[in-house]
Structure formats: C-alpha cells, structure tokens
Design a protein around this motif. Sequence first.
Motif: not given
Ligand code: UDP
Length: 237
Positions: A93-95, A99-104, A174-178, A196-200, A214-216
Amino acid sequence: MEKREELYSGKAKSVYATDDPDLLILLFRNDTSAFDGRKIEQLDRKGMVNNKFNAFIMQKLEAAGIPTHFQALLSDQESSVKRLEMIPVECVVRNIAAGSICRRLGVKEGMDLDPPTFEFFLKDDALHDPMINEYHINSFGWATPDQVDKMKKLTFQVNDVLKRLFMDGGMLLVDYKLEFGVFRGQVILGDEFTPDGCRLWDKDTREKLDKDRFRQNLGNVVQSYEVVGRRLGLTFD
Ligand code: UDP
Ligand code: ADP
C-alpha cells in the motif's frame, strides 16, 4: 516451547521449528539487504531493534482486531509465531509516491496518493519480485479470490491503524509491504512490520527514517529505527 532445527534462513530472519508443530521461532538477524541482495551489511543492534519494534506493532494490530502470526517476544532477537502456509505474494500500500512506483510511472517522490494505491508483487527473488495482478494470482493458483479479497482488506486495515499511530509520533507512513499466510483455513498477517519493510518520513522535514537510509547510504540506519521506536514510546535497552 523448545527450539528445534533451523528450517529456513531468509535475507534478514532465520526460522526455527519448535516442539509445537503449530509454532515457529523467528530470529531477527543483523543482516540488512537491498537491491535483491546485491547490497548486504551487518548492522549492529538491528536484529534486536526490529524484533522489539515488530512485537510492539503486532500487538497494536491485534488490539485493532487484525489477526497476525505473532505470539510472543522470547528474547532480544527472537519471537514465536504461528506456523503458516505462506501465500507467495507481497501486498504493497502506498500513501505517498516513493521507490519503485516513481521509477515505473515517472511520478515525483513525495506526491500524495489519494486514495492510497495498492499493488501485488510475486515473492520470487530469482525473478526480482515482478509486479502481478489478481488475475495472475487466480490463474496460477497462488491464492483463491476470497483469499485475495482478504489480503487486500487486511492490508488496508493495517493502513488505517498504522497511519494514525505513526502520525501521533510525528511521522508519515509512506508505504509498506505485507505478506500473508493461512492458519487453520484463515488468512492472517504473516510478516514483520519494521522500518526494513516500510517507508517512514518525519512529518515536517520529510527526513527518511527507514531502510532508504541504507539503500541510499544516508547513514545512521539503526539509530533512525530507534528514533522511530522512541517516538512511539518504545525503549530498546
Ligand atoms: N518492500 C519490502 N520488501 C520487498 C519489496 C518492497 O519490504 O521485497 C517494501 C519497501 O521497503 C517499501 C515498499 O515495500 O516500503 C514498497 O517498495 P517498492 O516497490 O517501492 O520497492 P523498492 O524501491 O523499495 O525496492
Ligand atoms: P525473505 O524471505 O524476504 O528473505 P526473511 O529474511 O524475513 O525474508 O525470512 C523470513 C522467512 O520466513 C520468509 O521466507 C517468510 O515467508 C517465512 N515466514 C515468516 N513468518 C512465517 C510464518 N509465520 N510461518 C511460516 N513461514 C514464515
């Protein structure tokens, strides 16, 4: 409950069997990975911080009526969970766009998404977790239509609960993965919820407080996770 053999070692956690066939032990390690495991580092204290952070969030979700696999905090880096049949799908879910939605989609980071948007990804490292839709999930039998509805409903419920919780601590979710799994026929949350699995982001400065540090290569990764926890009233020592 007794810890038995290691069943599986993921990128950040190890999973152990126990003498109870319905329960597993998760060990939160210090390993931190990004970019499909191409960047890996050990970050001191991260396992402990994420384990305690996750326990706190799972208890908040349970209190709000969202079923999770979480059972109990066992030690600094271990928790027990119900053993699920995992569904190999990631729900995002993205609020706010990041991340990837910006690139896509070529959208600017920071754009408000109203209503929040939802995406499915296939959990498959070798394929780089490709984006999928509900038809793929049904056609390939990864989950039934009812299970898909349930995953979506629960993922949005988590948003209602956690958006408010983080906002009360001065942060934007911002967003998170479940990920979800099945326990005795019921779909329940089978994932950690940690930075580790969301953006804040800090709500005023929009400073990143999550794994993007970490990524950046922004530094102070675990220190920022601890800031997030402390803003929610958690202590880690
Ligand atoms: N995410 C994750 N594990 C994954 C892929 C994404 O925890 O294997 C989380 C990521 O940290 C972010 C959200 O899901 O909070 C959306 O990730 P996105 O699709 O933007 O990919 P990213 O650019 O983070 O690789
Ligand atoms: P990854 O799979 O992304 O490398 P982790 O390092 O977090 O993730 O590893 C945890 C592994 O444990 C994942 O494969 C996940 O599906 C599995 N898992 C987590 N919770 C449960 C559970 N309650 N029941 C069964 N498997 C679980």
